[in-house]
Design a protein around this motif. Structure first.
Motif, PDB file in Angstrom:
ATOM      1  N   ARG A   1      49.484 -11.991  67.747  1.00  0.00           N
ATOM      2  CA  ARG A   1      49.802 -10.611  67.352  1.00  0.00           C
ATOM      3  C   ARG A   1      49.345  -9.632  68.435  1.00  0.00           C
ATOM      4  O   ARG A   1      49.850  -8.519  68.529  1.00  0.00           O
ATOM      5  N   ALA A   2      48.371 -10.032  69.221  1.00  0.00           N
ATOM      6  CA  ALA A   2      47.838  -9.140  70.268  1.00  0.00           C
ATOM      7  C   ALA A   2      48.693  -9.248  71.525  1.00  0.00           C
ATOM      8  O   ALA A   2      49.120 -10.339  71.903  1.00  0.00           O
ATOM      9  N   PRO A   3      48.923  -8.122  72.192  1.00  0.00           N
ATOM     10  CA  PRO A   3      49.741  -8.138  73.420  1.00  0.00           C
ATOM     11  C   PRO A   3      48.924  -8.579  74.633  1.00  0.00           C
ATOM     12  O   PRO A   3      47.740  -8.901  74.526  1.00  0.00           O
ATOM     13  N   ILE A   4      49.578  -8.578  75.785  1.00  0.00           N
ATOM     14  CA  ILE A   4      48.951  -8.805  77.082  1.00  0.00           C
ATOM     15  C   ILE A   4      49.047  -7.490  77.859  1.00  0.00           C
ATOM     16  O   ILE A   4      50.112  -6.871  77.879  1.00  0.00           O
ATOM     17  N   VAL A   5      47.955  -7.089  78.480  1.00  0.00           N
ATOM     18  CA  VAL A   5      47.965  -5.906  79.351  1.00  0.00           C
ATOM     19  C   VAL A   5      47.591  -6.369  80.756  1.00  0.00           C
ATOM     20  O   VAL A   5      46.541  -6.971  80.958  1.00  0.00           O
ATOM     21  N   SER A   6      48.472  -6.109  81.706  1.00  0.00           N
ATOM     22  CA  SER A   6      48.355  -6.692  83.039  1.00  0.00           C
ATOM     23  C   SER A   6      48.418  -5.591  84.103  1.00  0.00           C
ATOM     24  O   SER A   6      49.412  -4.870  84.202  1.00  0.00           O
ATOM     25  N   VAL A   7      47.369  -5.464  84.905  1.00  0.00           N
ATOM     26  CA  VAL A   7      47.217  -4.359  85.853  1.00  0.00           C
ATOM     27  C   VAL A   7      47.324  -4.888  87.284  1.00  0.00           C
ATOM     28  O   VAL A   7      46.640  -5.845  87.640  1.00  0.00           O
ATOM     29  N   SER A   8      48.162  -4.267  88.087  1.00  0.00           N
ATOM     30  CA  SER A   8      48.354  -4.682  89.483  1.00  0.00           C
ATOM     31  C   SER A   8      47.638  -3.728  90.433  1.00  0.00           C
ATOM     32  O   SER A   8      47.763  -2.511  90.308  1.00  0.00           O
ATOM     33  N   LEU A   9      46.928  -4.293  91.407  1.00  0.00           N
ATOM     34  CA  LEU A   9      46.207  -3.483  92.399  1.00  0.00           C
ATOM     35  C   LEU A   9      46.394  -4.088  93.781  1.00  0.00           C
ATOM     36  O   LEU A   9      46.352  -5.303  93.947  1.00  0.00           O
ATOM     37  N   GLY A  10      46.569  -3.231  94.776  1.00  0.00           N
ATOM     38  CA  GLY A  10      46.649  -3.715  96.149  1.00  0.00           C
ATOM     39  C   GLY A  10      48.067  -4.027  96.579  1.00  0.00           C
ATOM     40  O   GLY A  10      49.013  -3.327  96.206  1.00  0.00           O
ATOM     41  N   LEU A  11      48.213  -5.092  97.355  1.00  0.00           N
ATOM     42  CA  LEU A  11      49.536  -5.431  97.907  1.00  0.00           C
ATOM     43  C   LEU A  11      50.568  -5.636  96.801  1.00  0.00           C
ATOM     44  O   LEU A  11      50.236  -6.119  95.719  1.00  0.00           O
ATOM     45  N   PRO A  12      51.824  -5.279  97.065  1.00  0.00           N
ATOM     46  CA  PRO A  12      52.882  -5.490  96.079  1.00  0.00           C
ATOM     47  C   PRO A  12      53.242  -6.970  95.943  1.00  0.00           C
ATOM     48  O   PRO A  12      52.993  -7.760  96.850  1.00  0.00           O
ATOM     49  N   ALA A  13      53.832  -7.312  94.793  1.00  0.00           N
ATOM     50  CA  ALA A  13      54.279  -8.695  94.580  1.00  0.00           C
ATOM     51  C   ALA A  13      55.503  -8.665  93.679  1.00  0.00           C
ATOM     52  O   ALA A  13      55.718  -7.715  92.915  1.00  0.00           O
ATOM     53  N   VAL A  14      56.321  -9.710  93.769  1.00  0.00           N
ATOM     54  CA  VAL A  14      57.499  -9.819  92.912  1.00  0.00           C
ATOM     55  C   VAL A  14      57.116 -10.564  91.636  1.00  0.00           C
ATOM     56  O   VAL A  14      56.644 -11.700  91.679  1.00  0.00           O
ATOM     57  N   PHE A  15      57.302  -9.878  90.518  1.00  0.00           N
ATOM     58  CA  PHE A  15      57.016 -10.399  89.179  1.00  0.00           C
ATOM     59  C   PHE A  15      58.326 -10.885  88.591  1.00  0.00           C
ATOM     60  O   PHE A  15      59.343 -10.193  88.681  1.00  0.00           O
ATOM     61  N   GLN A  16      58.295 -12.080  88.016  1.00  0.00           N
ATOM     62  CA  GLN A  16      59.473 -12.610  87.325  1.00  0.00           C
ATOM     63  C   GLN A  16      59.199 -12.532  85.834  1.00  0.00           C
ATOM     64  O   GLN A  16      58.109 -12.922  85.395  1.00  0.00           O
ATOM     65  N   PHE A  17      60.173 -12.070  85.086  1.00  0.00           N
ATOM     66  CA  PHE A  17      60.007 -11.984  83.633  1.00  0.00           C
ATOM     67  C   PHE A  17      61.272 -12.505  82.988  1.00  0.00           C
ATOM     68  O   PHE A  17      62.367 -12.003  83.232  1.00  0.00           O
ATOM     69  N   GLY A  18      61.143 -13.566  82.201  1.00  0.00           N
ATOM     70  CA  GLY A  18      62.304 -14.218  81.615  1.00  0.00           C
ATOM     71  C   GLY A  18      62.367 -14.066  80.116  1.00  0.00           C
ATOM     72  O   GLY A  18      62.277 -12.962  79.589  1.00  0.00           O
ATOM     73  N   GLY A  19      62.505 -15.186  79.437  1.00  0.00           N
ATOM     74  CA  GLY A  19      62.613 -15.168  77.984  1.00  0.00           C
ATOM     75  C   GLY A  19      61.778 -16.285  77.377  1.00  0.00           C
ATOM     76  O   GLY A  19      60.848 -16.784  78.006  1.00  0.00           O
ATOM     77  N   LEU A  20      62.140 -16.675  76.162  1.00  0.00           N
ATOM     78  CA  LEU A  20      61.349 -17.687  75.441  1.00  0.00           C
ATOM     79  C   LEU A  20      61.520 -19.082  76.012  1.00  0.00           C
ATOM     80  O   LEU A  20      60.676 -19.948  75.803  1.00  0.00           O
ATOM     81  N   ARG A  21      62.646 -19.307  76.671  1.00  0.00           N
ATOM     82  CA  ARG A  21      62.878 -20.628  77.271  1.00  0.00           C
ATOM     83  C   ARG A  21      62.715 -20.556  78.770  1.00  0.00           C
ATOM     84  O   ARG A  21      63.109 -19.569  79.408  1.00  0.00           O
ATOM     85  N   ARG A  22      62.193 -21.644  79.332  1.00  0.00           N
ATOM     86  CA  ARG A  22      61.901 -21.681  80.761  1.00  0.00           C
ATOM     87  C   ARG A  22      63.122 -21.337  81.615  1.00  0.00           C
ATOM     88  O   ARG A  22      63.002 -20.731  82.668  1.00  0.00           O
ATOM     89  N   ASN A  23      64.324 -21.771  81.132  1.00  0.00           N
ATOM     90  CA  ASN A  23      65.503 -21.520  81.965  1.00  0.00           C
ATOM     91  C   ASN A  23      66.297 -20.281  81.562  1.00  0.00           C
ATOM     92  O   ASN A  23      67.422 -20.096  82.014  1.00  0.00           O
ATOM     93  N   ASP A  24      65.709 -19.408  80.738  1.00  0.00           N
ATOM     94  CA  ASP A  24      66.356 -18.119  80.462  1.00  0.00           C
ATOM     95  C   ASP A  24      66.440 -17.317  81.766  1.00  0.00           C
ATOM     96  O   ASP A  24      65.618 -17.492  82.657  1.00  0.00           O
ATOM     97  N   PRO A  25      67.447 -16.423  81.868  1.00  0.00           N
ATOM     98  CA  PRO A  25      67.576 -15.632  83.100  1.00  0.00           C
ATOM     99  C   PRO A  25      66.321 -14.802  83.376  1.00  0.00           C
ATOM    100  O   PRO A  25      65.668 -14.320  82.449  1.00  0.00           O
TER     101      PRO A  25
END
Ligand code: SIN
Ligand code: FE2
Length: 216
Positions: A140-164
């Protein structure tokens, strides 16, 4: 020199149901957060954990809070003590708690009470393969994720590993919050490009706040 972005307000970008990017949300507090990282790492140093499969992770990690995430031969676990020092993980700095709370409120998760903060440090080439955050008993609790410093490419998909996958650049001060419908969505970080950031040098840091114990 005129810096058109110096006073820019943070802005929000919807990412998925229950998920949002709070662009530059942590920027005003970045220096204090980096000091907090140094203080935590002075007690519980960054280390490269080894997965149950015997793979040494390219991302260096440490934790603060009542519980910390770690690996052992059998799997992944949250524990009150740092296996490297044998002592409790250092407490979450006040600056971390405040920033996390404000981000959670902004994202619509005002009740979020993190008890664990994983600190990731990426050097050139470090990556985090596509995975779900699923070691927490209370989804029920979310995730809070903070980025600092150099940029990076984040991938965010779906419930299945092969979702777009969506691919988004995360920059200094960006905060991603995901929960609800997207709490178990696959995500990862592509290999860090080389660079030098004025506040973190050759590194990217990420703070991942979680509720790792079952709530009321
Ligand atoms: C993670 O998935 O745990 C970290 C993501 C990030 O480094 O932004
Ligand atoms: Fe994750």
């Amino acid at each position: 020199m005129l810096d058109l972005f110096a006073d820019a307000e943070p802005w929000q970008e919807p990412l998925a149901p229950g998920a949002v990017i709070l662009r530059r949300f942590a920027l005003p507090r970045a220096a204090a957060l980096l000091t907090g990282i140094d203080e935590v790492a002075a007690v519980s140093p960054f280390r490269h954990m080894v997965t149950p499969g015997g793979y040494t992770m390219s991302v260096a990690m440490t934790n603060c809070g009542q519980l910390g995430w770690a690996t052992n031969e059998r799997g992944y676990l949250y524990a009150p003590n740092d296996p490297t020092t044998g002592r409790p993980w250092p407490p979450m700095p006040d600056t971390f708690q405040r920033l996390c709370h404000e981000a959670a409120v902004a994202a619509g998760y005002a009740d979020f009470k993190p008890d664990a903060c994983l600190i990731n440090r990426y050097a050139f080439g470090a990556k985090l393969s596509l995975h779900q955050d699923k070691d927490e008993p209370d989804l029920r609790a979310p995730i809070v994720s903070v980025s600092l410093g150099l940029p990076a490419v984040f991938q965010f998909g779906g419930l299945r590993r092969n979702d777009p996958l969506k691919r988004l650049m995360l920059e200094h001060g960006d905060v991603v919050v995901w929960g609800g419908e997207s709490r178990l969505f696959y995500h990862g970080i592509q290999p860090l490009k080389p660079g030098v950031h004025p506040q973190t040098g050759a590194f990217r840091f990420n703070l991942t706040f979680r509720q790792a114990a079952y709530g009321e």
